[in-house]
Design a protein around this motif. Structure first.
Motif, mmCIF file in Angstrom:
data_model
loop_
_atom_site.group_PDB
_atom_site.id
_atom_site.type_symbol
_atom_site.label_atom_id
_atom_site.label_comp_id
_atom_site.label_asym_id
_atom_site.label_seq_id
_atom_site.Cartn_x
_atom_site.Cartn_y
_atom_site.Cartn_z
ATOM 1 N N THR A 101 0.838 -1.184 -0.084
ATOM 2 C CA THR A 101 -0.004 -0.052 0.036
ATOM 3 C C THR A 101 0.780 1.165 0.005
ATOM 4 O O THR A 101 0.362 2.271 -0.585
ATOM 5 N N ALA A 102 2.003 1.207 0.677
ATOM 6 C CA ALA A 102 2.864 2.489 0.911
ATOM 7 C C ALA A 102 2.969 3.516 -0.414
ATOM 8 O O ALA A 102 2.635 4.637 -0.262
ATOM 9 N N PRO A 103 3.394 2.699 -1.288
ATOM 10 C CA PRO A 103 3.535 3.723 -2.786
ATOM 11 C C PRO A 103 2.120 4.295 -3.152
ATOM 12 O O PRO A 103 2.436 5.470 -4.047
ATOM 13 N N TYR A 104 1.029 3.885 -2.897
ATOM 14 C CA TYR A 104 -0.153 4.250 -3.375
ATOM 15 C C TYR A 104 -0.733 5.104 -2.417
ATOM 16 O O TYR A 104 -1.846 6.112 -2.919
ATOM 17 N N VAL A 105 -0.143 5.717 -1.346
ATOM 18 C CA VAL A 105 -0.788 6.640 -0.273
ATOM 19 C C VAL A 105 -1.145 8.009 -0.772
ATOM 20 O O VAL A 105 -2.279 8.731 -0.707
ATOM 21 N N PRO A 106 -0.259 8.595 -1.687
ATOM 22 C CA PRO A 106 -0.327 10.065 -1.797
ATOM 23 C C PRO A 106 -1.639 9.799 -3.148
ATOM 24 O O PRO A 106 -2.287 10.609 -3.122
ATOM 25 N N GLU A 107 -1.610 9.078 -3.871
ATOM 26 C CA GLU A 107 -2.784 8.888 -5.017
ATOM 27 C C GLU A 107 -4.074 8.748 -4.266
ATOM 28 O O GLU A 107 -5.048 9.273 -4.682
ATOM 29 N N LEU A 108 -4.105 7.803 -3.269
ATOM 30 C CA LEU A 108 -5.434 7.396 -2.419
ATOM 31 C C LEU A 108 -5.947 8.904 -1.819
ATOM 32 O O LEU A 108 -7.031 9.159 -1.957
ATOM 33 N N LYS A 109 -4.878 9.405 -1.329
ATOM 34 C CA LYS A 109 -5.486 10.916 -0.694
ATOM 35 C C LYS A 109 -5.871 11.774 -1.748
ATOM 36 O O LYS A 109 -6.920 12.387 -1.516
ATOM 37 N N LYS A 110 -5.354 11.662 -2.969
ATOM 38 C CA LYS A 110 -5.756 12.634 -3.963
ATOM 39 C C LYS A 110 -7.043 12.331 -4.502
ATOM 40 O O LYS A 110 -8.037 13.094 -4.837
ATOM 41 N N ILE A 111 -7.361 10.947 -4.578
ATOM 42 C CA ILE A 111 -8.597 10.416 -5.384
ATOM 43 C C ILE A 111 -9.699 10.901 -4.345
ATOM 44 O O ILE A 111 -10.839 10.953 -4.783
ATOM 45 N N GLY A 112 -9.549 10.698 -3.000
ATOM 46 C CA GLY A 112 -10.480 11.119 -1.939
ATOM 47 C C GLY A 112 -10.680 9.972 -1.051
ATOM 48 O O GLY A 112 -11.995 9.809 -0.487
ATOM 49 N N VAL A 113 -9.842 8.837 -0.959
ATOM 50 C CA VAL A 113 -10.096 7.824 -0.073
ATOM 51 C C VAL A 113 -10.147 8.353 1.312
ATOM 52 O O VAL A 113 -8.781 8.850 1.840
ATOM 53 N N ARG A 114 -11.069 8.528 2.223
ATOM 54 C CA ARG A 114 -10.999 9.175 3.364
ATOM 55 C C ARG A 114 -10.496 8.223 4.567
ATOM 56 O O ARG A 114 -9.733 9.093 5.597
ATOM 57 N N SER A 115 -10.743 6.876 4.554
ATOM 58 C CA SER A 115 -10.311 6.238 5.783
ATOM 59 C C SER A 115 -9.732 4.868 5.099
ATOM 60 O O SER A 115 -10.233 4.422 4.213
ATOM 61 N N VAL A 116 -8.633 4.439 5.808
ATOM 62 C CA VAL A 116 -8.160 3.029 5.670
ATOM 63 C C VAL A 116 -8.332 2.379 6.967
ATOM 64 O O VAL A 116 -7.755 2.619 7.888
ATOM 65 N N ASN A 117 -8.659 1.053 6.505
ATOM 66 C CA ASN A 117 -8.792 -0.077 7.718
ATOM 67 C C ASN A 117 -7.293 -0.862 7.372
ATOM 68 O O ASN A 117 -7.225 -1.350 6.272
ATOM 69 N N LEU A 118 -6.246 -1.004 8.370
ATOM 70 C CA LEU A 118 -5.237 -1.715 8.280
ATOM 71 C C LEU A 118 -5.362 -2.918 9.078
ATOM 72 O O LEU A 118 -5.392 -2.872 10.463
#
Length: 329
Positions: A101-118
């Protein structure tokens, strides 16, 4: 507003995008893995977007993407981008094991993913390997660091397993002392992919809370949000919070607002049912949105009152043998 036959609002959908996973957690699947679905058995991006779009129009407000592990699906970012743009969707979330997941985090934030369950059952690297059968602990922690550095809302999900990780309860609670995370302890469930029946008698939500109280007698109960599946708590001085999910005890069924759709398009109106409607098959037979809506409304009008009723109905036919990876965590 969508409601079921018991007057419960339906506003939350968990969509599993794959059954495949890059871990082999023993409580979820056998060591050799599962008989993975073929590509043709999985829903396409277009089919998943069609279902999401229709259900949002019908009243679904929140969608959480699950697996398996979502990031083993190569087109996951494209799918997330499409879903995030649906008019009327209020929240898009994601559940991941954090390995990729780590490399995708900036893009997830940009897309609008508000919350992540890890998913993280231990903070000990050796026990992590024992539980998951993979040496990926450092990658998971890197993903947690990346999420927090991008100010994402993070919930850490830990399945409590007798004789496996109960010694990790307090260290995980301590994680919330300095980090703004919600650490949630989950009762073990019988979805392990090999038919082994867990009787739920060892570490239920009451015992988990008692364990935490033994070290933090000052713990305070918080008001639980509407439709919450967790009992939520705060320890004075901790930045984060604690949650306990009675997933096996099923104490929250009376306010359940969620449905699940499996990677092969099977609708589950309860975690413990064995599927009530295959949407993928209907779409591939050319069903219109109107026909799909009618089929969905019929399914919602026959929803079991709780997980115990759903389990009784399915055990009579098949028992419980599938993995959470095939259901959608």
């Amino acid at each position: 507003m969508l409601t079921d036959n018991h007057g419960r609002k339906i506003s939350y959908m968990r969509l599993a995008v794959t059954d495949r996973c890059n871990l082999r957690c023993f409580y979820c699947m056998p060591e050799h893995g599962l008989d993975w679905l073929s590509r043709t058995e999985l829903m396409t991006n277009e089919e998943m977007l069609q279902i999401c779009s229709l259900l949002v129009k019908m009243g679904i407000e929140k969608i959480r993407i699950t697996g398996g592990e979502p990031f083993v699906r190569k087109d996951i970012v494209q799918l997330l981008t499409g879903i995030s743009g649906l008019n009327g969707l209020k929240e898009l979330g994601l559940t991941t094991n954090g390995v990729l997941t780590a490399p995708y985090v900036p893009e997830l934030k940009k897309i609008g993913v508000r919350s992540v369950n890890l998913s993280l059952d231990t903070l000990d690297a050796n026990r992590f390997f024992t539980i998951t059968r993979r040496d990926e602990f450092s990658n998971v922690m890197a993903s947690l660091d990346a999420m927090l550095s991008h100010d994402m809302e993070v919930k850490i999900n830990a399945v409590v397993m007798d004789g496996k990780n109960t010694q990790d309860i307090i260290p995980l609670v301590e994680l919330a002392r300095e980090l703004p995370v919600s650490v949630r302890f989950i009762e073990e469930m019988p979805f392990n992919g090999d038919g082994h029946v867990y009787d739920g008698s060892h570490w239920d939500y009451v015992r988990i809370l008692d364990e935490i109280k033994g070290s933090y007698p000052q713990i305070k109960k918080l008001d639980d949000p509407a439709y919450s599946t967790s009992y939520n708590y705060q320890i004075p001085g901790h930045k984060g919070s604690i949650g306990i999910i009675a997933a096996y005890s099923r104490t929250f069924c009376g306010t359940c607002n969620r449905i699940r759709i499996t990677p092969q398009g099977e609708l589950k109106t309860c975690l413990y049912d064995d599927g009530v409607l295959n949407l993928k098959d209907l779409m591939r037979k050319g069903a219109s949105d109107e026909a799909l809506q009618d089929a969905l409304l019929t399914a919602f009008s026959h929803r079991p009152a709780d997980g115990w009723e759903a389990e009784r109905a399915r055990v009579a036919k098949t028992g419980i043998h599938e993995s959470m990876a095939t259901i959608g965590g």
